[in-house]
Motif scaffolding. Sequence first.
Motif, PDB file in Angstrom:
ATOM      1  N   ASN A 236      58.601 119.626 -38.232  1.00  0.00           N
ATOM      2  CA  ASN A 236      58.173 119.715 -39.824  1.00  0.00           C
ATOM      3  C   ASN A 236      59.726 119.065 -40.492  1.00  0.00           C
ATOM      4  O   ASN A 236      60.090 119.602 -41.498  1.00  0.00           O
ATOM      5  CB  ASN A 236      57.265 120.250 -40.813  1.00  0.00           C
ATOM      6  CG  ASN A 236      55.831 120.079 -40.204  1.00  0.00           C
ATOM      7  OD1 ASN A 236      55.703 119.396 -39.648  1.00  0.00           O
ATOM      8  ND2 ASN A 236      55.372 121.286 -40.074  1.00  0.00           N
ATOM      9  N   ALA A 239      59.839 117.872 -43.652  1.00  0.00           N
ATOM     10  CA  ALA A 239      59.263 118.445 -45.043  1.00  0.00           C
ATOM     11  C   ALA A 239      60.422 118.678 -46.237  1.00  0.00           C
ATOM     12  O   ALA A 239      60.113 119.203 -46.863  1.00  0.00           O
ATOM     13  CB  ALA A 239      57.725 118.474 -44.950  1.00  0.00           C
TER      14      ALA A 239
ATOM     15  N   PRO B 137      54.021 123.142 -45.317  1.00  0.00           N
ATOM     16  CA  PRO B 137      54.285 123.413 -44.161  1.00  0.00           C
ATOM     17  C   PRO B 137      54.561 124.469 -44.134  1.00  0.00           C
ATOM     18  O   PRO B 137      55.509 124.974 -44.935  1.00  0.00           O
ATOM     19  CB  PRO B 137      54.571 122.667 -43.475  1.00  0.00           C
ATOM     20  CG  PRO B 137      56.396 121.293 -44.253  1.00  0.00           C
ATOM     21  CD  PRO B 137      55.469 121.296 -45.569  1.00  0.00           C
ATOM     22  N   ASP B 138      53.812 124.987 -43.939  1.00  0.00           N
ATOM     23  CA  ASP B 138      54.311 127.013 -43.390  1.00  0.00           C
ATOM     24  C   ASP B 138      53.710 127.515 -44.801  1.00  0.00           C
ATOM     25  O   ASP B 138      52.779 128.616 -44.731  1.00  0.00           O
ATOM     26  CB  ASP B 138      55.479 127.232 -43.147  1.00  0.00           C
ATOM     27  CG  ASP B 138      55.880 126.689 -42.013  1.00  0.00           C
ATOM     28  OD1 ASP B 138      55.155 126.704 -41.127  1.00  0.00           O
ATOM     29  OD2 ASP B 138      57.412 126.376 -42.095  1.00  0.00           O
ATOM     30  N   ASN B 153      49.497 122.225 -37.955  1.00  0.00           N
ATOM     31  CA  ASN B 153      50.186 122.281 -38.706  1.00  0.00           C
ATOM     32  C   ASN B 153      50.313 120.497 -39.091  1.00  0.00           C
ATOM     33  O   ASN B 153      51.891 120.135 -38.870  1.00  0.00           O
ATOM     34  CB  ASN B 153      50.949 123.093 -38.775  1.00  0.00           C
ATOM     35  CG  ASN B 153      51.555 123.861 -39.702  1.00  0.00           C
ATOM     36  OD1 ASN B 153      52.444 123.198 -40.917  1.00  0.00           O
ATOM     37  ND2 ASN B 153      52.859 124.802 -39.887  1.00  0.00           N
ATOM     38  N   ALA B 155      52.415 118.687 -41.709  1.00  0.00           N
ATOM     39  CA  ALA B 155      52.732 117.814 -42.894  1.00  0.00           C
ATOM     40  C   ALA B 155      53.193 117.448 -43.901  1.00  0.00           C
ATOM     41  O   ALA B 155      53.598 116.055 -42.870  1.00  0.00           O
ATOM     42  CB  ALA B 155      54.511 118.565 -42.687  1.00  0.00           C
TER      43      ALA B 155
END
Lengths: 408, 302
Positions: A236, A239, B137-138, B153, B155
């Motif tokens: 990710n 992002a 995310p997260d 997960n 994003a």
Amino acid sequence: MNSFKAALALGYALTVSTAFAGELVVNSDQTDPAPKKAMETLIEGFKAAHPDVTVKWNNFDHEGYKSAIRNFLTADAPDVVSWYSGNRMAPFVKAGLFEDVSDLWAENKLDDQLKSAVKSMEIDGKKWGIPYSYYQWGIYYRKDIFEKEGITPPKNWAELIAACEKIKAAGMTPFAIGTKALWPTGGWFDYLDLRVNGYEFHMDLTAGKVPYTDPKVKAVFEKWAELVKPGYFLENHAAIDWQDAIPQFVQGKAPMYLMGNFAVAAMVDGGLKADQIGFLQFPEITAGIPMAEDAPTESFHIPSGAKNKEDARKFLAYLATPEAQTKMNEVLGQLPVNNQSAKSNDPFLKAGFEMLANAYALAQFYDRDAPAEMAKAGMEGFQQFMVKPDNVDAILARLEKARGRIYK
Amino acid sequence: MSSTVPATSSSWKRNQQRLAPWLFLAPGMIMFSIYVIIPIFQSIWISFYDWDGLGAKTWIGMANYVELLDDEAFYTSLKNNILWLVLYLLAVPAGLAVALFLNQTVTGIRLYKSLFFFPFVISQVVVGLIFTWFYAPDFGLLSALIKAVSGENIAILADERYVTLGIIAAGLWPQIAYCMILYLTGLNNINPEQVEAARMDGAKGWSLLWNIILPQLGPATFIAIVVTVIGALRSFDLVSIMTDGGPYGSSRVLSFYMYEQALSEYGYRMGYGAAIAVVLFMIMMVFITLFIVRMLMQERNA
């Protein structure tokens, strides 16, 4: 066009008050705390050396500055502006908006003192500004974690891959990175290309002389894929921004980070002690290729439309002195360009200084070496590659198409 | 002297009826042409040039448009614009549903109405930031939910498959509130006698809504569709705030692509940007013409 310029001039005059006689107008974009303080130090020093000149400093927001500079250079030019060296200043030089300051270099014998930045300040054999600061790029790593896992700092590609395997096996992601703003991908491409093909090829590529479909470029991406495909970069990453990846580094979830030296401050702010952070030069890939480094240089320039060029030259001459550069870079936490400046005691700056002093050559960074348009297309391609490494051929074909259009 | 004054005053008197409307229209017309009409033609004119905004312009004819036809990023933007157009229209039925739901007399209904209207009051930039965190995310709420449900997960803003949908969802939040307020005012103007008469005839539920209420909400629906279509076509702020067109340009829309090419740090291709703007203008023209034709027809019937 003239009415357009007049309208811009009017808008500009309303927002920024212009100069009176004997006043030096400086426009720059140093709104972050450290650069702002460094700029204040510089102006104070200059005032002490030239008490007859009053300095008027207009400080701009960093992002807004990039478009504002085009307006004020054409409409109502200040006397001194901050900008970047390399290809980033080429459009202004070609449009005749920057003043040739080769005379300043000759008078003050700057070719020796500012030796490492000569190439990046030169276009058509003339010098277009004075560089005052740069910083190194390299891999910052968690010393404590490396010790715990029994990893020695890698010196070549095989060792780097081995280290990554070990880190991955221990449940961590080897490299922190955030590519939302695209430019962190440029650092990776620069280093991989500099190590796989060397400085000359990299410069030819960013100057548009080599096609992106060249097998040598493909080879760079093959090496990159060895890190992307096994998942050695943060998932990710597209992002998040580079700062958002710092917590992963601080928490030990991603113990390596290819970044500029400015990242150290953020890592320390995040709660790491300086002795937990190590710095290593990007490892060798193709054996025998001399090691060149990325070291973006910051500089000041005189617009050709400046009203007070005499004092502007004094300002730039002062900026070039070892004393001014020592003071400024102490505050900035960066390296002075003038090689007679005092050396810093900061361990990262020392390491950086040694690396850059022995560097074969310095690249400015992908988005400064390549023209802006190519940089955008290129870094977008790099980001896509880091998400979808299998699309490499389509990406390179697209970059080659962009190259064909941009470098005419 | 004494002979000229009556002459001018009489010529003014003779033409007063004809001139007065133009005099009153003049300020508006001048503003409109300076800020709207002339820039449109200027934009079309620039689109035939290669120009970086600083140096000399070079006439290149249709070359910018030819390049557009072969530009992947242009098609991505066009595709996203169409997606925006279609999905953004969901705000109209959703706004209607919320309005119908809130159109009742319960204590504190004004408070509920204003709470539902709240998203429209917030700046689009803030909406974009809120949703960016929501999707992050997260630590984002939504990605935490997705992770709890599916174990994956995702994003949203970094995945080319979901990114545009994610931004449209953020855009729908304030747009639904806007449509809701349009329908709430429409519902206030409903003729209660007609509703009562329909009830006496045994209409209720869907048939009451479909046959009695909705026809009376026609003007509100028209305005809601107009503002939503225009909102979808000029979507820019959310894209810029939430993704900056990324990842690798997959959430670009035409207006954002135009900005990137003409005005952003990496662009300054005024001609190419103008060409994109002209294409966007043509697309908008289709809708604007439809609306104007409809409005003129209604005025004639009235």
